[in-house]
Design a protein around this motif. Sequence first.
Motif, PDB file in Angstrom:
ATOM      1  N   GLY A   1       0.791  -1.220   0.000  1.00 15.03           N
ATOM      2  CA  GLY A   1       0.000   0.000   0.000  1.00 15.03           C
ATOM      3  C   GLY A   1       0.823   1.269   0.000  1.00 15.03           C
ATOM      4  O   GLY A   1       0.375   2.312   0.450  1.00 15.03           O
ATOM      5  N   LEU A   2       2.041   1.196  -0.529  1.00 16.69           N
ATOM      6  CA  LEU A   2       2.886   2.392  -0.582  1.00 16.69           C
ATOM      7  C   LEU A   2       2.382   3.337  -1.666  1.00 16.69           C
ATOM      8  O   LEU A   2       1.866   2.884  -2.683  1.00 16.69           O
ATOM      9  N   PRO A   3       2.526   4.652  -1.451  1.00 13.79           N
ATOM     10  CA  PRO A   3       2.063   5.585  -2.489  1.00 13.79           C
ATOM     11  C   PRO A   3       2.974   5.518  -3.709  1.00 13.79           C
ATOM     12  O   PRO A   3       4.181   5.687  -3.601  1.00 13.79           O
ATOM     13  N   LEU A   4       2.384   5.211  -4.866  1.00 10.64           N
ATOM     14  CA  LEU A   4       3.164   5.057  -6.086  1.00 10.64           C
ATOM     15  C   LEU A   4       2.702   6.050  -7.139  1.00 10.64           C
ATOM     16  O   LEU A   4       1.518   6.329  -7.245  1.00 10.64           O
ATOM     17  N   ALA A   5       3.653   6.556  -7.947  1.00 16.85           N
ATOM     18  CA  ALA A   5       3.293   7.452  -9.040  1.00 16.85           C
ATOM     19  C   ALA A   5       2.774   6.662 -10.225  1.00 16.85           C
ATOM     20  O   ALA A   5       1.953   7.147 -10.995  1.00 16.85           O
ATOM     21  N   ALA A   6       3.266   5.444 -10.395  1.00 19.61           N
ATOM     22  CA  ALA A   6       2.826   4.590 -11.509  1.00 19.61           C
ATOM     23  C   ALA A   6       3.211   3.167 -11.150  1.00 19.61           C
ATOM     24  O   ALA A   6       3.977   2.930 -10.223  1.00 19.61           O
ATOM     25  N   LEU A   7       2.670   2.205 -11.901  1.00 18.26           N
ATOM     26  CA  LEU A   7       3.085   0.824 -11.709  1.00 18.26           C
ATOM     27  C   LEU A   7       4.137   0.528 -12.763  1.00 18.26           C
ATOM     28  O   LEU A   7       4.261   1.237 -13.760  1.00 18.26           O
ATOM     29  N   PHE A   8       4.893  -0.547 -12.566  1.00 17.87           N
ATOM     30  CA  PHE A   8       5.821  -0.945 -13.615  1.00 17.87           C
ATOM     31  C   PHE A   8       5.807  -2.461 -13.738  1.00 17.87           C
ATOM     32  O   PHE A   8       5.436  -3.158 -12.798  1.00 17.87           O
TER      33      PHE A   8
END
Lengths: 190, 280
Positions: free
Chosen positions: A100-107
Motif C-alpha cells: 500500500g505504498l504511495p506510487l506514481a505509476a506501476l511498472f
Amino acid sequence: SVSPGDTSVLAGLYGPAEAKISKELPDRAALEVLLRPKVGLPGVLERSREQLLRQTCEAVVLGVLHPRTAITLVLQVLSDAGSLLSCCLNAACMALLDAGLPLAALFCGVTCALQPDGTILLDPTARQEQEARAILTFAISSSERKVLMTTTKGSCSVEEMQQCLASAQRAADTIFQFYRDSVRRRYSKC
Amino acid sequence: LSICSRTVEPLEYYRRFLKENCRPDGRELGEFRTTTVNIGKCLCSITTADGSALVKLGNTTVICGVKAELAAPAVDSANKGYIVPNVELPSLCAERFRSGPPGEEAQAASQFIADVIENSQMIVKEDLCIANGKLAWVLYCDIICLDYDGNLLDASVFALLAALKNVQLPLVTINEETGLSEVNLKQKNPLIMRKHPVATSFAVFDDTLLIVDPTAEEEDLATGTVTIVTDEEGRLCSVHKPGGSPLTGAKLQDCITRAITRHKEVKKLIDKVIKSITPK
C-alpha cells in the motif's frame, strides 16, 4: 511470490520504518533492495541487479511523503528458469502494491530474446536465453508505457532494439491486467 | 548572490541555465568535456603493467592497468581464457566513497564493464587460449578512478579500450618433453581486438531534458541516467538505463543517434594516439 513458468521469486517489503541515522535522507524515504540468489552468497551480479531494481522503484515510489524513513525490499530467488530479472521486477511491483505504498505509476518487467534468425521471443526460458543472440530486459511504466529501465545482454542493431521495445510495450498490457486480477482476487475475499 | 544560490538551491540554479539551453560550465547540452588519453609505459607511467592507459574526461580521471597471467582454463570451457575487470572507487577520488570493501557503485560499474566486454566481444576468449585444456591467458583489468567528476562509465570503458590496445602478450610455447610452458619475452604480439565499443552517458532532468556527459553535480541533481554502448558497425552493445525517470522510445532513439556520432569522435582520437606512440 511471482512465478512465470518455472522462474519463482519471493518478495518481502518492510516499511516505511524508522531508518538508521547514517542511512536516513532528510527529504525522502531511503529505499534499499536486497537480492538473494538461490545458491551461494550475493555477489557483484546481485549488487548490480539490486541497483537496477532500487533505482526503478525510486522512480515510482513517492518517497517525499515519508521522509527520514527506510523502505526495505528483500527478494529471494526460489528457482531460475529464464527471465529472472523481469520476474524480480514484477515481484517488486506487486510487493509495493500489496504494502500500500504511495506510487506514481506501476511498472512491469518484460524480457525479449532475439533469436539468431531475427524473431523476437518474449519471456524466454533458460534454454532460449542461451541460444539467443541478444536478451533485452525492459521495465515499462503503466503511464503511457514509457521505459523505466533497460538492460541488454549481447549486441543487436538499433532497429531490432526498437522492435523489441514495441513488443515489450504491447506485452505490458497483459501483465498490468494480471496485476489487476491478482489484487481483485486478494481483496474480494475480505 | 549566485554562489549562495548554487549551494542553497542547486536545482533552481541549474534550471536557469537549462532554460537557455546551456550549462554552468559553458557547455551546450550535447557537448562533451575535453577528452585526453595517455597510453603506454612512457606516458602513463605504470611500468609493471602489460598495458595501461590514463583517460581524462574533463576532471574525471580514470586509469586502467592490464596484467596478463597464465592459468589453466576452466573444465567446461577448455578453449577459453579469462578477462577479469575490476573497477575501484577509492576514497581519494571523491568524498562520498569511504575506504573498505567496494560499495554498490563500484560493484555495479565492474559488472557493467564485464557485460560490455562480453556483449561487444571486443576480446574473444578463445583468442586467449594457448593450449586447449592446459594453458590460457588471464587478463586482469584494473580500472581505478583517481578523480570522480561524473560520467564514470564512459571514462572506464574508454580507458579499458585504450589499455587493451596497448597490451603486448609474449609468445608462450609448451615444451612437449617437459610439459612446462616457456615464455619468450623478446617476441611480443599485440592483443587481437575484434570490436571497439564506446560508451556515451546521458543524464535526464525533470523527465524531459537530456544532457550529455554529466558532471558529478549534474548527476546528483538528475532524475535518471542512460548509458549507450555502441561499436563501430552502429550495433548496440548495451543500453543501460538503471531506473530513473521514464523515457519514451523516441527519446531513447535520440540518445542512440548521439552515441553513434560520439563513437566516431572517440575512435578518431584513439587511432591518433596509437599512431603517435607506435615506434616507426
